[in-house]
Write a protein that holds these residues in place. Structure first.
Motif, mmCIF file in Angstrom:
data_model
loop_
_atom_site.group_PDB
_atom_site.id
_atom_site.type_symbol
_atom_site.label_atom_id
_atom_site.label_comp_id
_atom_site.label_asym_id
_atom_site.label_seq_id
_atom_site.Cartn_x
_atom_site.Cartn_y
_atom_site.Cartn_z
ATOM 1 N N LEU A 51 61.794 51.510 45.838
ATOM 2 C CA LEU A 51 63.079 50.945 45.421
ATOM 3 C C LEU A 51 64.124 52.047 45.249
ATOM 4 C CD1 LEU A 51 61.787 48.370 42.766
ATOM 5 C CD2 LEU A 51 62.795 47.824 44.997
ATOM 6 N N THR A 52 63.678 53.171 44.706
ATOM 7 C CA THR A 52 64.599 54.276 44.452
ATOM 8 C C THR A 52 65.056 54.938 45.744
ATOM 9 O OG1 THR A 52 63.517 54.649 42.318
ATOM 10 C CG2 THR A 52 64.893 56.425 43.172
ATOM 11 N N LEU A 53 64.146 55.132 46.672
ATOM 12 C CA LEU A 53 64.517 55.731 47.954
ATOM 13 C C LEU A 53 65.504 54.839 48.710
ATOM 14 C CD1 LEU A 53 61.012 57.088 48.943
ATOM 15 C CD2 LEU A 53 63.072 58.483 48.650
ATOM 16 N N ALA A 54 65.306 53.531 48.624
ATOM 17 C CA ALA A 54 66.256 52.618 49.267
ATOM 18 C C ALA A 54 67.635 52.752 48.643
ATOM 19 C CB ALA A 54 65.758 51.179 49.144
ATOM 20 N N ARG A 55 67.667 52.962 47.333
ATOM 21 C CA ARG A 55 68.958 53.064 46.644
ATOM 22 C C ARG A 55 69.666 54.373 46.961
ATOM 23 N NH1 ARG A 55 71.496 50.543 42.428
ATOM 24 N NH2 ARG A 55 72.885 51.790 41.114
ATOM 25 N N ILE A 56 68.955 55.492 46.861
ATOM 26 C CA ILE A 56 69.635 56.782 47.000
ATOM 27 C C ILE A 56 70.064 57.056 48.440
ATOM 28 C CG2 ILE A 56 68.420 57.736 45.012
ATOM 29 C CD1 ILE A 56 66.648 59.310 46.977
ATOM 30 N N THR A 57 69.403 56.400 49.398
ATOM 31 C CA THR A 57 69.793 56.616 50.798
ATOM 32 C C THR A 57 70.903 55.671 51.251
ATOM 33 O OG1 THR A 57 67.983 55.146 51.514
ATOM 34 C CG2 THR A 57 67.548 57.534 51.493
ATOM 35 N N SER A 58 71.295 54.750 50.379
ATOM 36 C CA SER A 58 72.340 53.793 50.751
ATOM 37 C C SER A 58 73.565 53.844 49.838
ATOM 38 C CB SER A 58 71.773 52.364 50.748
ATOM 39 O OG SER A 58 71.337 51.995 49.453
ATOM 40 N N ARG A 59 73.435 54.516 48.698
ATOM 41 C CA ARG A 59 74.509 54.498 47.695
ATOM 42 C C ARG A 59 75.226 55.847 47.667
ATOM 43 N NH1 ARG A 59 75.134 50.567 43.855
ATOM 44 N NH2 ARG A 59 76.313 51.072 41.959
ATOM 45 N N GLU A 60 76.549 55.797 47.535
ATOM 46 C CA GLU A 60 77.356 57.018 47.517
ATOM 47 C C GLU A 60 77.952 57.271 46.144
ATOM 48 O OE1 GLU A 60 80.328 57.058 50.527
ATOM 49 O OE2 GLU A 60 78.895 56.994 52.196
ATOM 50 N N ALA A 61 78.082 58.528 45.830
ATOM 51 C CA ALA A 61 78.777 58.957 44.609
ATOM 52 C C ALA A 61 79.428 60.305 44.891
ATOM 53 C CB ALA A 61 77.795 59.070 43.443
ATOM 54 N N PHE A 62 80.670 60.421 44.489
ATOM 55 C CA PHE A 62 81.423 61.660 44.683
ATOM 56 C C PHE A 62 81.462 62.068 46.157
ATOM 57 C CE2 PHE A 62 79.464 61.812 40.427
ATOM 58 C CZ PHE A 62 80.627 61.739 39.660
ATOM 59 N N GLY A 63 81.608 61.079 47.020
ATOM 60 C CA GLY A 63 81.859 61.346 48.425
ATOM 61 C C GLY A 63 80.648 61.625 49.293
ATOM 62 N N ARG A 64 79.453 61.426 48.769
ATOM 63 C CA ARG A 64 78.256 61.644 49.599
ATOM 64 C C ARG A 64 77.121 60.770 49.089
ATOM 65 N NH1 ARG A 64 75.927 67.601 47.823
ATOM 66 N NH2 ARG A 64 76.144 67.343 45.563
ATOM 67 N N VAL B 220 69.876 67.634 42.970
ATOM 68 C CA VAL B 220 69.156 67.179 41.770
ATOM 69 C C VAL B 220 68.303 65.960 42.093
ATOM 70 C CG1 VAL B 220 69.416 66.205 39.457
ATOM 71 C CG2 VAL B 220 70.865 68.113 40.175
ATOM 72 N N VAL B 221 68.862 65.042 42.882
ATOM 73 C CA VAL B 221 68.119 63.848 43.282
ATOM 74 C C VAL B 221 66.928 64.228 44.149
ATOM 75 C CG1 VAL B 221 68.245 61.709 44.614
ATOM 76 C CG2 VAL B 221 70.111 62.326 43.059
#
Length: 417
Positions: A283-296, A303-304
């Motif tokens: 679930l986390t990998l799906a989120r971090i590879t699809s969600r952007e913050a601060f332009g990336r 850190v992630v």
């Protein structure tokens, strides 16, 4: 200790189970919650989707997978090592998959007790319907008035009166007691408090749930989760009478029965927890590879990346610890694998909690809510640091054993000088 080491039959079961969990159990979670309802209704009926999943698991041959070769044709005949892989898969959908395959606690432990120690009449009345998934059961040991981490403290009385055992006591955190299908309690209490051997004072008796004097007082919540319909309940036994032949194995043998029950169960809990961690990582990998913050993308943040790396190491370490313990149980027996079981019991829940904490953090506020299973997983994993004996009790025993092992070896070496 890899998937390739499984027998060809176990590999086939694994693949069928993987498909069942991912494509039938996980999609059914929302339906299960809707059918549960709200309030007191959550403990009054069982969602129909569960019975459909159970029927499907039977059809697929995914039934009673936890019963190993020593139980003959009662189960699937998998080794502890093989079942460890299956338990991990079921942990990916902890709410539905274990029960759907008739592999959920506390029934698994109670089934093993009845299969190992039950009399023919006890097996006919209770083991047969438990194996068929027609009823559920509970194991009543923990008490609110004493420190139950030391089981010799148990104060519930089991006294002999004529042709009956009479049970009096208050138990709590009794998993499964809230389920309307719960028809049996295995109750641990003191039948011979005057014995000089504190480990021969306890007995375990079978108490039908509808026996007069049995009262389920309330379901308890873990961080707000009630685990309905099974629940974790406070239960009072007041002048509860059962026949003398309802005792398990014999008077004063409660500790013996309990130890035979807990070894495999601790491994089952740990491997299911690893399944939760793997699901959380997905679930986390799906989120971090699809969600952007601060332009990336979040996945591009160092850190992630570090958090994901730490999660992977924790999961792999946890899995190897459990499989090592399971393998030793297969090669010798649970008693001889006590050290490895203890290490897994202590370390694995802590490693899984670290993984879940990272996953919650990477989800932000969404990780704390009920829209995702992460918070509920965390609550369940946190319980494991207390269930079946708290970390501290196991850690003290582990350390004591290591010291005694050294002293014994040192004394032996000194005597040869």
């Amino acid at each position: 200790m890899t998937f390739d080491q499984l027998s060809s039959r176990a590999q086939t079961v694994y693949k069928v189970l993987q498909d069942f969990v991912d494509n039938e159990c996980i999609p059914a979670l929302s339906i299960f919650e809707q059918q549960l309802g709200t309030g007191a209704a959550r403990f009054q009926s069982v969602p129909p989707i569960m019975e459909r999943l159970k029927a499907r698991a039977k059809q697929l041959g995914l039934w009673n997978l936890f019963l190993g070769p020593e139980f003959g044709d009662l189960g699937a005949g998998l080794t502890n090592f093989e079942y460890g892989h299956m338990a991990e898969l079921m942990g990916r959908c902890i709410r539905l998959a274990p029960e759907a395959c008739n592999c959920s606690a506390p029934d698994t432990g109670n089934i093993e007790v009845l299969a190992k120690y039950g009399t023919p009449s006890q097996k006919e009345r209770w083991l047969t319907p438990l194996l068929a998934g027609e009823i559920r059961s509970a194991f009543a040991m923990t008490e609110p008035a004493v420190a139950s981490s030391d089981a010799t403290n148990i104060s519930t009385s089991i006294s002999r009166q004529g042709n009956s055992w009479v049970v009096n006591g208050r138990k709590w955190w009794i998993t499964g007691a809230g389920d309307p299908r719960c028809k049996l309690f295995l109750v641990m209490g003191k039948s011979n408090p005057g014995s000089s051997n504190v480990h021969l004072q306890q007995s375990i008796v079978l108490v039908p749930a509808d026996t007069p004097g049995v009262q389920v007082v309330r379901p308890l919540q873990v961080f707000g989760y009630d685990d309905a319909p099974a629940g974790h309940c406070e239960v009072v036994f007041k002048d509860v009478k059962v026949p003398l032949d309802n005792i398990i194995l014999g008077e004063g043998r409660g500790f013996e029965v309990m130890q035979g029950r807990l070894g495999p169960g601790r491994i089952h809990h740990c491997m299911r927890a690893i399944g939760m961690a793997e699901r959380a990582m997905e679930l986390t990998l799906a989120r971090i590879t699809s969600r952007e913050a601060f332009g990336r993308k979040l996945a591009e943040n160092a850190v992630v990346m570090h958090q994901i790396g730490n999660c992977r190491m924790d999961v792999e370490q946890a899995r190897l610890l459990v499989l090592h313990a399971a393998d030793k149980m297969d090669r010798v027996d649970p008693k001889a694998a006590q050290r490895e079981i203890a290490i897994a019991k202590i370390r694995v829940p802590n490693l899984v909690l670290q993984v879940l904490d990272h996953c919650i953090q990477m989800h932000g506020a969404a990780g704390l809510g009920v829209d995702l299973p992460l918070a509920e997983m965390y609550a369940g994993a946190r319980c494991l640091r207390i269930a079946d004996g708290p970390d501290d009790a196991h850690l003290s025993q582990l350390g004591r054993n290591e010291i005694q092992k050294y002293l014994k070896k040192h004394k032996s070496q000194s005597s040869k000088l």
